[in-house]
Design an enzyme around this catalytic site. Structure first.
Site, PDB file in Angstrom:
ATOM      1  N   LYS A   1       0.851  -1.200   0.000  1.00 14.89           N
ATOM      2  CA  LYS A   1       0.000   0.000   0.000  1.00 14.89           C
ATOM      3  C   LYS A   1       0.882   1.243   0.000  1.00 14.89           C
ATOM      4  CE  LYS A   1       0.620   1.799   4.263  1.00 14.89           C
ATOM      5  NZ  LYS A   1       1.329   2.904   4.634  1.00 14.89           N
TER       6      LYS A   1
ATOM      7  N   ASP B   1      -2.653  -1.339  10.319  1.00 18.23           N
ATOM      8  CA  ASP B   1      -2.836  -1.280   8.860  1.00 18.23           C
ATOM      9  C   ASP B   1      -3.521  -2.533   8.299  1.00 18.23           C
ATOM     10  OD1 ASP B   1      -1.725   1.189   8.465  1.00 18.23           O
ATOM     11  OD2 ASP B   1       0.272   0.435   7.962  1.00 18.23           O
TER      12      ASP B   1
HETATM   13  O1  C5P Z   1      -0.225  -1.349  14.819  1.00 16.14           O
HETATM   14  P1  C5P Z   1       1.182  -1.330  14.337  1.00 16.14           P
HETATM   15  O2  C5P Z   1       2.024  -2.421  14.928  1.00 16.14           O
HETATM   16  O3  C5P Z   1       1.298  -1.266  12.836  1.00 16.14           O
HETATM   17  O4  C5P Z   1       1.794   0.049  14.851  1.00 16.14           O
HETATM   18  C1  C5P Z   1       3.153   0.240  15.077  1.00 16.14           C
HETATM   19  C2  C5P Z   1       3.375   1.460  15.930  1.00 16.14           C
HETATM   20  O5  C5P Z   1       3.039   2.651  15.188  1.00 16.14           O
HETATM   21  C3  C5P Z   1       2.529   1.557  17.171  1.00 16.14           C
HETATM   22  O6  C5P Z   1       3.141   0.882  18.241  1.00 16.14           O
HETATM   23  C4  C5P Z   1       2.469   3.052  17.421  1.00 16.14           C
HETATM   24  O7  C5P Z   1       3.664   3.500  18.032  1.00 16.14           O
HETATM   25  C5  C5P Z   1       2.470   3.634  16.032  1.00 16.14           C
HETATM   26  N1  C5P Z   1       1.108   3.944  15.538  1.00 16.14           N
HETATM   27  C6  C5P Z   1       0.427   5.019  16.066  1.00 16.14           C
HETATM   28  N2  C5P Z   1      -0.836   5.299  15.612  1.00 16.14           N
HETATM   29  C7  C5P Z   1      -1.394   4.570  14.618  1.00 16.14           C
HETATM   30  C8  C5P Z   1      -0.701   3.481  14.050  1.00 16.14           C
HETATM   31  C9  C5P Z   1       0.557   3.192  14.536  1.00 16.14           C
HETATM   32  O8  C5P Z   1       0.921   5.706  16.947  1.00 16.14           O
HETATM   33  N3  C5P Z   1      -2.611   4.889  14.191  1.00 16.14           N
END
Ligand code: C5P
Length: 287
Positions: free
Chosen positions: A8, A135
């Site tokens: 993406k 995501d």
């Molecule tokens: O959910 P994922 O593991 O992809 O997210 C990785 C990190 O990105 C989270 O631990 C957070 O620090 C940050 N994040 C965030 N807000 C979001 C998505 C991700 O702060 N909407």
């Protein structure tokens, strides 16, 4: 079963505020491109989950999003795991802002849903996917979408017009939490014109989309990159794309991949060759 999982890009990324749980509320326009990983899932009778990939440094355990997705699928459906092996052939660069790992997790959930006749709807799969990463719900659906909340509130948009696109990842990865830790939501002064992009999508106006592309995480990513002496990596690639008549160029997600969208395939090919000289993780694909 063999499936593809698509990368993406962010046509825009806006941060609204920081939440109590440490995540951020976002407003972003996401789009799937043709660049993909190949995933093959086989039932092997081992009663466990195993993962292999063509990249030796990737985890083959719970730390791999695809593994975690499979584990959650069996937990949530109550289906007994007869034993599966997931083989992933990665083309999507890792730690790149292209949701490669999330896309693999989404593809595994969709494939297992079919293989085990679980009949879960896409929103139900997205709910499981959210437990793997923010995501993943988008990756379950794919296409062109407005993603809000942490990324789980999805509104389908008119599809991005077809155009050549060059994706180029500087030879260094970026950690998403690190990039997010560099931002203060309330201090962000410039925000993307997300509604303007949605109107341009409705009109099929590629120029209108490209001139509004904006990612508020770029300064934070540049600041993290500069700590390792790579502060110019994003700008350098953007410059290459601009010099080859890109209609628009932007960093995707939390970076560091930069993409350029072109109207003319000849310009895209020249930009691809020029960017490839800077970093070998460069791909010519379509939106
Ligand atoms: O959910 P994922 O593991 O992809 O997210 C990785 C990190 O990105 C989270 O631990 C957070 O620090 C940050 N994040 C965030 N807000 C979001 C998505 C991700 O702060 N909407």
């Amino acid at each position: 079963m063999k499936v593809k999982s698509y990368a993406k890009i962010n046509i825009s990324l806006d941060v609204i505020n920081k939440r109590e749980d440490g995540y951020h509320n976002l407003r972003m326009i996401m789009h799937s491109v043709e660049l993909s990983d190949d995933i093959e899932i086989n039932i092997n009778g081992s009663k466990s989950i195993s993962v292999s990939t063509n990249l030796h440094y990737l985890p083959d355990n719970k730390k791999n999003h695809a593994y975690r997705a499979a584990e959650l699928f069996f937990e949530h459906t109550g289906i007994e795991n007869p034993g599966i092996h997931i083989d992933i052939f990665k083309r999507i660069p890792v730690s790149a802002g292209l949701a490669g790992g999330s896309s693999d997790a989404a593809a595994v959930l969709r494939a297992l849903n079919v293989m085990f006749s679980a009949s879960l709807s896409l929103p139900e799969l997205a709910k499981i996917g959210l437990l793997v990463g923010a995501d993943v719900p988008y990756c379950i659906h794919g296409g062109t979408m407005l993603a809000e909340g942490v990324g789980e509130i999805l509104t389908p948009l008119k599809n991005m017009p077809k155009a050549p696109i060059v994706l180029s990842k500087p030879p260094i990865g970026l950690s998403t939490p690190k990039v997010f830790s560099e931002i203060s939501a309330e201090k962000i002064k410039l925000h993307p014109d997300t509604d303007g992009i949605i109107k341009s999508l409705d009109a099929g106006d590629l120029n209108g989309i490209c001139k509004r592309m904006f990612n508020v995480l770029e300064p934070a990513a540049q600041s993290v990159l500069s700590k390792s002496g790579n502060g110019n990596a994003v700008e350098e690639l953007k410059e290459v794309f601009r010099n080859h008549n890109a209609c628009g160029t932007l960093m995707s997600g939390s970076g560091p991949t930069v993409f350029g969208i072109f109207e003319d395939i000849k310009d895209a090919k020249c930009a691809y060759n020029a960017a490839k000289r800077i970093t070998r993780d460069t791909f010519l694909t379509t939106t």
